[in-house]
Design an enzyme around this catalytic site. Structure first.
Site, short mmCIF file in Angstrom:
data_model
loop_
_atom_site.label_atom_id
_atom_site.label_comp_id
_atom_site.label_asym_id
_atom_site.label_seq_id
_atom_site.Cartn_x
_atom_site.Cartn_y
_atom_site.Cartn_z
N HIS B 469 83.85 111.24 -18.06
CA HIS B 469 84.54 109.97 -18.23
C HIS B 469 84.09 109.25 -19.50
O HIS B 469 84.90 108.80 -20.31
CB HIS B 469 84.29 109.09 -16.99
CG HIS B 469 84.90 107.73 -17.11
ND1 HIS B 469 84.22 106.64 -17.58
CD2 HIS B 469 86.17 107.31 -16.82
CE1 HIS B 469 85.01 105.60 -17.56
NE2 HIS B 469 86.19 105.97 -17.10
N ARG B 631 97.24 81.24 -52.39
CA ARG B 631 97.73 80.14 -51.55
C ARG B 631 97.01 78.85 -51.92
O ARG B 631 95.78 78.78 -51.90
CB ARG B 631 97.50 80.44 -50.07
CG ARG B 631 98.07 79.33 -49.20
CD ARG B 631 98.01 79.66 -47.73
NE ARG B 631 96.64 79.65 -47.25
CZ ARG B 631 96.29 80.04 -46.03
NH1 ARG B 631 97.18 80.50 -45.19
NH2 ARG B 631 95.03 79.99 -45.66
N GLU B 759 105.99 79.51 -42.17
CA GLU B 759 105.13 79.63 -40.99
C GLU B 759 105.46 78.55 -39.97
O GLU B 759 104.73 78.34 -39.02
CB GLU B 759 103.65 79.57 -41.40
CG GLU B 759 103.32 78.45 -42.37
CD GLU B 759 101.94 78.60 -43.02
OE1 GLU B 759 101.04 79.21 -42.42
OE2 GLU B 759 101.76 78.09 -44.15
N GLY B 780 103.80 83.62 -42.85
CA GLY B 780 102.50 83.39 -42.24
C GLY B 780 102.68 83.49 -40.74
O GLY B 780 102.95 82.50 -40.08
N CYS B 845 101.84 88.00 -44.53
CA CYS B 845 100.41 87.92 -44.80
C CYS B 845 99.61 87.44 -43.59
O CYS B 845 98.44 87.15 -43.69
CB CYS B 845 100.14 87.02 -46.01
SG CYS B 845 100.75 85.36 -45.80
#
Lengths: 893, 893
Positions: B469, B631, B759, B780, B845
């Protein structure tokens, strides 16, 4: 190429529809063109379209064709007026005035007497035979041009005038003679040269283009920005500009200028109402610097004033004004606010627009005009600003209560307001933000006071008449106003208002009775409004013409009863968490929250059950026979947590769990972003026993009323904050199991349904599947706005104002639904839900449910109801009727 | 009516496609049917479709037709096997086994030897001529049935067996004779009666239906739930159930049972690999209770073991197994994991499935099979689990470093791991949540240890072979494993692991070398991986077949260089705020944030400018010629605030502003829901000077590199958290003004672009207008998931696990994109953007950019690139290639 310059007056070319369309030429331009077209005496002029202003502000340049069009327009005016612009023998003078699509009184700039220079002033003196008038006009022009176009502090000009009068030992402007004005013109020109490094422009065309540009720019002045924000006027509209031949109310004792309303703007009574000043120009009336006289003898006598009315002083002009007022009202089919000038006995009309009025007057005028056959019910309904109804719904001063009347003034805007005295706008805003009710007390108000007036419950001024700035703006805003309380003296240095011998320091509580014009010491007892008369008539019409139902957001039997009186047709949102904050109950709630296993939690819930059942019983009795939407527990549990040491130790004693353990558990529950946290149906999924208790309480309450022979409300259990269909399925099945148990136990069943609250974008996307699982859907547009825009409402003040000012959002999206974003999601959800379950019950229960503009949008989407707070119910009823009427006519049109 | 029971083996009806479709009959059922269809020796049986299990779990009842179909299936087995179910003279025994669509080794239950009762056991003894075998089988059946179907603690049975052996003075099971087993059966039946209040069922049909129901239910056992969650297996699949005639590896010395891989699952070498136990049933191998022997002589000799290999002990069976392994691999065109049993010299195949393998083996097998012409490049690419590559990308033990080897075991799962010893799963989870690296050390593992194994870096066991296992699960999870380190003794009472005379208390640091099977004291130095050989071959194929570009999320030149080595084709997200947390800089940043006016803020920004410029210069040099998305500042400013007293007093000293004032300003900035707060482009709108500084730093850095003759990266300035097009317009224009200034100052210009980060749901709806204003768009998806679902990721643990377990969400939406919600919004945005600007650059991203399942979805949408963290780059390259290949084949198919 679209027409951008629209002439009017005299033998103007026949008007195109655009020439009388306020969206093209602004309210002022449209009114002037319309009056001229039906042959009323309007000085010739032309209006530059508001789109031109918008272009100019965006590109910093006028369209190329404008110069040519303005030249043609000038030639037209010269021909009709028989005078020549810039001609030193027979000079034409012009006014250059702003006029947006919506009325923005006093918010933008105007330039009058334009066309005067050192040469034409002599020609004007000669041609008018009145040198004093000519030089007075020239100094007025320099003053206003210096202020508006050249940006020179107008105080410098006023100071120079004061000095001139003092030097001569004069008291008033009328004491100034021709020579005195001429001397002052010299002084003014010196001020211009000193302040602007250029001599006062002598080229009349330079004057004209300077004025046009400045008026354009005044669209973006601070006060215009504030006004637009408060009144939801889009930045992109821009202002139109009207260039018009001057007529003169200051040509001697047979000249005058004034403002007339075709009906009384406070009571709505059908009688000419207004004020005038003899031998003056219009700005003198509006500014409130001189106290004007009444138009009619009756009004003068009623007020006990002594100055002759227009009716007495110039009976022919008065008769003509009265006749034309009737013509104008019949033409525009609404009560009109008219600016007029009498030049040497001849009446000229300078503006007509729908008159601002208090809400009581608006209701009376609407009902009267339907009776007179002037308009129909639909139009009457659409004439009332729904938001204005708010003034009628709140308590008014008890007429039996004793009143300590400090002073009397003019009853400028009706209603009653109690609050603390504040002496300037900043203080008004500051205290109002702290939640204090304030009364703004000023000598007179100016456009700079606009934010303070908005923040105040009422406005009191020492000077100014019924059409002064304070009065007009207060009526527009629905604020109580007493103006011209001449016993009032304000001592800003000591921050004290004085009335006779009584000193009222800033912060003293006073009451204004705007209906009677009284200033009263302290607070006065109030009585509930009676919703009868014109109000009841219009509301009955509204109910006949609306399609959407109106429900209330309420959590107590009292609120439910109030709302039923206001016409609510059910409860659209009963927020059960509000019932949990009760002091007697919060300890049990905290015990439930801090429970470490389902058994402990269930024990606390067992204690809450009978109390919740009683909550619902009271509401269901109050709303007998109507639907009541009960939202199951929604907020993050941390909202109920103990906060201070005292809370913790009290709770620890009550439930016998150590403080440290309670604190640890409490800190486990805290979230960094509670709006996006463990809340709504997530609680129902995590702690099933909470919703089970609530469902049981709802259904047991309904069964108990039915068992006692009563008619209960129809409960609609609402599952909040869902993100997909499966949450609805799981929780609905659980509620159905509880219902089976309750019905088996009580031996009877009642109708109920289980629905979904759509307030997350994901739920919008899954609305089809959700519709398949839910009995109804209601939109929680508050949270949907927060998530769609990514903005937490309570913290949004940091940037939202700036966003609206810069046109990033047209309006505050928490007040009026953001149609491009949130609105589109609601539309999408409606489409998807109806595709799966056509005709299913759809409502809105966010704050937008009480906002007229948003209600119009919900009507377009075909929602079944809106839900609003109790005092917004009549507003929503009226707005829903307007929305139905507008939608029908837009579909027909 | 769909077929729900599928027979196989013997003269089974010709198979429908469904009979070999793992989605219908599970992996086991499909493999057996396929083998039977090509004539391999498979005992007859039938499989019940997995949909039946799902129905049963939902409705608590089987479909009505199932009883009839099972009866037909039984008749088929009886006919082929020539035995009769429940017949006391010639009894048919059955196995009832689970088999889901995806392999879930050991997670669900099986029942073997079913059909035995007090009568048939005598018949079996008679017909087999082996009473010991018959009674051993019966006691095995009671034990497994008692455990799985009746829910009796299996420890009770094991204890009874131990007592029986002790009473008889026996050491091992083999010492037990027929009488002994028979006596134990009596004892077992007594245990059943005592524990379940019923006698052991004698009706074989009752036995069968009990087993079928229990196997169904084992789909929802705790360990199965955990495994499904960890492996993203949907709850709604359910398990298929295979009912099959038993064959017996415990029929004497010419019987055996074992497991064979067609290639070495660690190295990938093409040679039969596996283990067997003579005279045993399959469960004995898998459980790790007895240590099995090797299959081939070569393997035995290589390991120095003494027990005879299968090749030596049963040469004919071995030869046949080797031959059939080739047939099976050629048929399935993949390396197979085969379960077999030799019953009195005759070979039977009980299972074939694609064999789990370590990633190195997977790469070698894929490359070899392409060389062998068995599969093509595309198929080879699709054979590699992208996530498994992770193991190759991290450092391995330095072979030159000295090693203090404590013990040796089997090299069960390759790689190296260093961590602290933990002795149970709970401790493994607890410490791992605190961020500690841990090694789980156990005598042997069982399915209950699954969560602990997941939490650990490596697993060390004292018992069990290469297919125990521990070994199978560790390889599947990509965890390092050394199994069967027999010198290891665990003292749970004293929480100590002992190896010889050395005591290692829990918490001691050790290192596992899973490739060599070594347990080493302390931490061992590591070396960087070399990305060559099979890895490089497969990655080159992947690059040839993928459409999407792969970029990196990185903020430092070091990370950029690492990422380029891994194949990154640009920076997709450079989070500038990470640069602000630097200790030397944070004081300036705080000064900027706490500034009370633009002048103060600008002064602080002037200090930051040269530092930011150097940041970008380093990155642009590292990424020469490639695009780099920068950004602009995104997080709520409060993230930078001073936290403790020390921070405040340090700052106060540094900038000369009183602590109280700093604290007041800091508290003004705090927000209750920072995710929905004053962040992203809202900062750029409120404090324009911040973005201006950043834009300047970016462009000056680019110009400086160009001026020095270098090739800079191509900067793409990214505006975060936009909600509509106007924000992009305002900020882009501002950046363009800065660019004009910088280019004018430096006398040169460089290419750059300005783009928008989508986003927020509102930005999705406005994507068309945004596309018109933006040079590129990147999604985003982290924040888009937070807002669309209304879930703050960092607090989501409170309910998200439960949501996935209950099937409300299929997967953790922060790991794999929620296609129904967030995915649909991305799709909508892509449609709207491309409608306005066809072919515009679109990327992702968020964290999903490195998740293979999400990458598949982004390929469907036609995005241009994904961006991922440095160590995910190869994973993303491979996943992107698989996505392209799958999309093409799904469009063709």
């Amino acid at each position: 190429m679209n027409q951008i310059v629209f002439p009017f007056g005299g033998a103007a070319p026949s008007t195109s529809p655009a020439a009388t369309d306020p969206a093209v030429v602004g309210g002022k331009g449209a009114g002037l063109a319309a009056m001229a077209a039906i042959g009323l005496p309007v000085p010739p002029g032309f209006t530059i379209a508001s789109s031109t202003c918008a272009t100019f502000l965006a590109d910093s340049a006028f369209p190329e064709t404008l110069r040519h069009d303005v030249t043609s327009g000038l030639a037209f005016i010269e021909e009709v007026a028989g005078k020549i612009f810039g001609n030193k023998d027979n000079p034409l003078l012009l006014s250059v005035r702003s006029g947006a699509r919506a009325s923005m009184p006093g918010m933008m700039d105007s330039v009058l007497n334009l066309g005067l220079n050192d040469a034409t002033v002599l020609g004007l003196a000669e041609s008018s035979g009145d040198p004093r008038f000519a030089w007075d006009s020239y100094r007025r022009f320099i003053q206003i041009y210096g202020d508006v176009v050249l940006g020179i502090d107008r105080g410098l000009f006023e100071e120079a005038l004061e000095i001139a009068k003092e030097d001569n030992g004069f008291v008033a402007d009328v004491d100034m003679g021709s020579q005195d004005w001429q001397a002052l013109v010299g002084e003014y020109k010196r001020i211009v040269e000193e302040e602007s490094d250029q001599s006062f422009p002598q080229d009349v065309h330079e004057q004209l283009w300077g004025a046009i540009g400045a008026v354009c720019h005044s669209w973006n002045s601070d006060r215009a920005l504030t006004f637009r924000r408060l009144n939801a006027i889009p930045a992109e509209w821009g202002t139109a500009i009207t260039v018009q031949a001057m007529v003169f109310g200051n040509r001697g004792p047979d000249s005058a200028t004034g403002v007339a309303f075709t009906r009384d703007p406070k009571s709505g009574e059908k009688a000419l109402f207004g004020e005038f000043l003899a031998n003056a120009q219009g700005e003198d009336v509006v500014s409130g610097m001189r106290t004007p006289s009444y138009l009619s003898q009756a009004a003068r006598e009623r007020s006990g004033a002594r100055e002759a009315s227009l009716e007495e002083a110039m009976p022919e002009a008065f008769a003509e004004l009265q006749r034309l007022a009737g013509v104008i009202e019949a033409h525009f089919r609404d009560m009109q606010d008219i600016e007029f000038t009498v030049e040497q006995g001849r009446l000229w009309l300078l503006q007509a627009r729908s008159g601002k009025r208090g809400v009581k007057a608006a209701l009376r005028i609407a009902v009267d005009m339907v009776d007179e056959g002037l308009i129909d019910e639909r139009e009457a309904i659409c004439r009332i600003d729904p938001m204005a109804l708010d003034q009628l719904l709140h308590p008014t001063l008890d007429p039996e209560a004793p009143r300590d009347v400090l002073a009397r003034g003019l009853p400028a805007s009706p209603g009653a307001a109690t609050g603390r005295i504040v002496l300037d706008s900043e203080e008004a805003e500051r205290r109002s933000e702290l939640g204090e009710a304030v009364i703004l007390v000023r000598s007179e108000t100016s456009p700079e006071d606009i934010a303070g007036m908005h923040a105040a419950r009422g406005i009191l001024t020492a000077r100014g008449g019924m059409t002064s700035h304070a009065a007009v703006v207060a009526r527009g805003m629905g604020r109580v106003c007493v103006s011209g309380a001449s016993a009032l003296v304000i001592d800003l240095a000591r921050r004290v208002a004085r009335i006779g011998t009584r000193e009222l320091p800033e912060g003293t509580i006073i009451t204004l009775d705007g209906t009677r014009g009284e200033v009263i010491a302290g607070a006065v007892p109030t009585i509930e409004p009676e919703l009868v008369g014109d109000f009841a008539t219009v509301m009955a019409w509204a109910d006949r013409h609306r399609r959407m139902a109106v429900r209330v957001n309420a959590e107590t039997p009292e609120d439910c009863r109030t709302a039923r009186q206001f016409g609510a047709e059910g409860v659209g949102l009963c927020r059960t968490e509000h019932m949990f904050f009760d002091h007697a109950r919060i300890a049990i709630v905290r015990r439930m929250i801090l429970a470490e296993d389902p058994r402990q939690r269930r024990a606390a819930l067992d204690l809450l059950l009978p109390q919740q059942r009683e909550d619902f019983r009271g509401i269901f009795e109050a709303m007998a026979g109507l639907p009541v939407t009960i939202r199951l527990l929604d907020p993050p549990l941390q909202e109920f947590l103990p906060r201070g040491e005292a809370d913790f130790s009290e709770l620890s004693d009550a439930i016998g769990v150590g403080i440290d353990r309670l604190k640890r558990r409490a800190s486990e529950l805290r979230e960094n972003n509670p709006i996006l946290g463990h809340r709504g149906c997530r609680l129902g999924i995590s702690f099933p026993e909470i919703y089970e208790m609530q469902a049981r309480a709802v259904l047991e309450a309904g069964c108990a009323i039915a068992a006692a022979g009563g008619e209960p409300a129809v409960p609609e259990l609402l599952i909040p904050f869902i993100s997909g269909a499966r949450e609805v399925t799981l929780l609905r099945e659980r509620i159905e199991r509880v219902a089976q148990e309750v019905f088996a136990e009580s031996g009877r069943s009642i109708p109920y349904s289980v629905g979904a609250m759509i307030e997350l974008p994901r739920a919008v996307l899954e609305a089809g599947a959700i519709a398949g699982e839910a009995g109804f859907i209601t939109f929680g547009t508050n949270d949907l706005t927060q998530t769609t825009l990514g903005i937490a409402r309570d913290d949004s003040a940091r940037f939202l104002g700036r966003y609206v000012e810069q046109g990033i959002y047209r309006l505050d999206p928490f007040v009026t639904i953001d149609q491009a974003g949130v609105g589109e999601l609601v539309r999408l959800a409606v489409e998807r839900a109806c595709a799966v379950k056509p005709g299913m019950l759809l409502g809105v229960c966010g704050e937008h449910g009480g906002d007229p503009a948003s209600i119009g949008f919900f009507e377009e989407l075909g929602l079944d109801y809106v839900s609003a707070s109790p005092y917004r119910i009549p507003i929503a009823r009226l707005a829903a009727a307007q929305a139905s009427i507008n939608l029908v006519s837009s579909r027909l049109g």
